[in-house]
Motif scaffolding. Structure first.
Motif, PDB file in Angstrom:
ATOM      1  N   ASP A   7      -3.324 -17.028   5.557  1.00  0.00           N
ATOM      2  CA  ASP A   7      -3.072 -15.693   6.319  1.00  0.00           C
ATOM      3  C   ASP A   7      -3.935 -15.790   7.440  1.00  0.00           C
ATOM      4  O   ASP A   7      -4.729 -16.644   7.712  1.00  0.00           O
ATOM      5  CB  ASP A   7      -3.312 -14.934   5.197  1.00  0.00           C
ATOM      6  CG  ASP A   7      -2.922 -13.471   5.717  1.00  0.00           C
ATOM      7  OD1 ASP A   7      -1.837 -13.378   6.480  1.00  0.00           O
ATOM      8  OD2 ASP A   7      -3.365 -12.350   5.274  1.00  0.00           O
ATOM      9  N   GLY A   8      -3.254 -15.047   8.555  1.00  0.00           N
ATOM     10  CA  GLY A   8      -4.012 -14.784   9.629  1.00  0.00           C
ATOM     11  C   GLY A   8      -3.410 -15.579  11.022  1.00  0.00           C
ATOM     12  O   GLY A   8      -4.005 -15.309  12.165  1.00  0.00           O
ATOM     13  N   ARG A  31      -2.777 -12.556  13.683  1.00  0.00           N
ATOM     14  CA  ARG A  31      -4.076 -12.212  14.283  1.00  0.00           C
ATOM     15  C   ARG A  31      -4.563 -13.172  15.195  1.00  0.00           C
ATOM     16  O   ARG A  31      -5.235 -12.804  16.128  1.00  0.00           O
ATOM     17  CB  ARG A  31      -4.991 -11.822  13.050  1.00  0.00           C
ATOM     18  CG  ARG A  31      -4.361 -10.459  12.639  1.00  0.00           C
ATOM     19  CD  ARG A  31      -5.243 -10.005  11.521  1.00  0.00           C
ATOM     20  NE  ARG A  31      -4.532 -10.742  10.371  1.00  0.00           N
ATOM     21  CZ  ARG A  31      -4.951 -10.650   9.170  1.00  0.00           C
ATOM     22  NH1 ARG A  31      -6.170 -10.136   8.630  1.00  0.00           N
ATOM     23  NH2 ARG A  31      -4.182 -11.059   8.245  1.00  0.00           N
ATOM     24  N   ARG A  63      10.014  -9.032   7.801  1.00  0.00           N
ATOM     25  CA  ARG A  63       9.472  -9.109   9.304  1.00  0.00           C
ATOM     26  C   ARG A  63      10.435  -9.025  10.343  1.00  0.00           C
ATOM     27  O   ARG A  63      11.712  -9.248   9.815  1.00  0.00           O
ATOM     28  CB  ARG A  63       8.518 -10.269   9.554  1.00  0.00           C
ATOM     29  CG  ARG A  63       7.415 -10.527   8.392  1.00  0.00           C
ATOM     30  CD  ARG A  63       6.617 -11.793   8.672  1.00  0.00           C
ATOM     31  NE  ARG A  63       5.205 -11.724   7.598  1.00  0.00           N
ATOM     32  CZ  ARG A  63       4.243 -12.076   8.053  1.00  0.00           C
ATOM     33  NH1 ARG A  63       4.132 -12.979   9.068  1.00  0.00           N
ATOM     34  NH2 ARG A  63       3.290 -11.921   7.175  1.00  0.00           N
TER      35      ARG A  63
HETATM   36 MG    MG Z   1      -0.708 -11.986   6.986  1.00  0.00          MG
END
Ligand code: MG
Ligand code: IPE
Ligand code: IPE
Length: 249
Positions: free
Chosen positions: A29-30, A33, A80
């Motif tokens: 995850d990430g 970001r 998404r």
């Molecule tokens: Mg995520």
């Protein structure tokens, strides 16, 4: 390969080989970001995420970990923006085609779990080919969860078992954990010993719900594209400090 990787080519001396997890699962995850922090579009984060996964796979093999499972796309990720979903599908297909030769050379067995029939046809073809060509490889078992949802996996197992009962092939009281496991996508793969989630979120996000019953959970704030061998070393050190009780005293 960077100098940093060369340094950690072998299992770090402070880790005990006999206490390594046999199976590591990762919620990567990430990526979004990571990209946003540098003012880049989210998809660039996914590209760098692939590099982090490739190195983790090599690292697991170098350090003697028998199985790695990575969460690449959840059943909820279809929600998404269409552009991002399409980019990811094309990325999976391209990476799979590019990496097949190396997986064959490195004796990697790749397997996909999830509702694969709902993926683009061309990706399904790459998936089938890679699974078929690597099925006898034994250096490491690499599982990629793609269009995967834990609840959906449990439901499809229930349907298949109910169907056997309906046909008179199975009695309800014969349904035990082993029967159930045979109907999961992960049939034949041992449960994860260690779950790593990057970028700080403290949740499972519908990943391997049944299989995670006794996994040790390690969460790091590091964003997935930055997850390197030094980070993995820290996760394994933490794991080796844990006392796994499995309900006993
Ligand atoms: Mg995520
Ligand atoms: C994980 O990174 C990759 C996938 C879910 C495909 P994210 O895309 O979820 O990144 P964040 O959480 O938005 O930063
Ligand atoms: C989990 O990450 C799915 C994958 C890593 C493929 P998400 O980013 O989709 O999870 P949530 O939305 O933060 O729970």
């Amino acid at each position: 390969m960077t100098a940093h990787h060369t340094q950690l080519q072998y299992l770090p001396a402070d880790l005990k080989r006999e206490l390594l997890p046999k199976h590591v699962a990762v919620i990567m995850d990430g990526n979004g970001r990571w990209a946003k922090r540098q003012g880049l579009p989210r998809i660039i984060g996914h590209k760098h995420g692939v590099d982090a996964l490739k190195d983790l796979l090599r690292c697991c093999k170098d350090w003697g970990i028998a199985a790695l499972t990575a969460y690449a796309f959840s059943t909820e990720n279809w929600k998404r923006p269409q552009e991002e979903v399409e980019f990811l599908m094309t990325l999976f297909q391209r990476v799979l085609r590019q990496e097949l030769r190396e997986m064959l050379e490195e004796n990697v067995q790749i397997r996909f779990v999830g509702n694969l029939q709902a993926l683009p046809r061309i990706l399904q073809e790459e998936i089938s080919r890679s699974m078929e060509e690597t099925k006898d490889n034994r250096a490491i078992r690499f599982t990629v969860a793609t269009n995967y949802g834990g609840r959906q996996e449990i439901l499809q197992a229930c349907r298949a078992i109910a169907d056997q009962v309906k046909q008179g092939l199975l009695q309800p009281d014969e349904i035990d954990e082993a029967t159930f496991e045979r109907h999961l996508y992960t049939a034949g793969i041992c449960d994860p010993d260690l779950l790593i989630r990057t970028s700080g979120e403290m949740r499972i996000s519908n990943f391997l719900l049944w299989q995670m019953a006794y996994a040790e959970i390690y969460i790091t704030d590091t964003l997935w594209p930055d997850f390197d061998r030094a980070e993995f070393h820290r996760a394994l050190s933490a794991y080796q400090q844990r006392e796994r009780r499995f309900g006993k005293v």
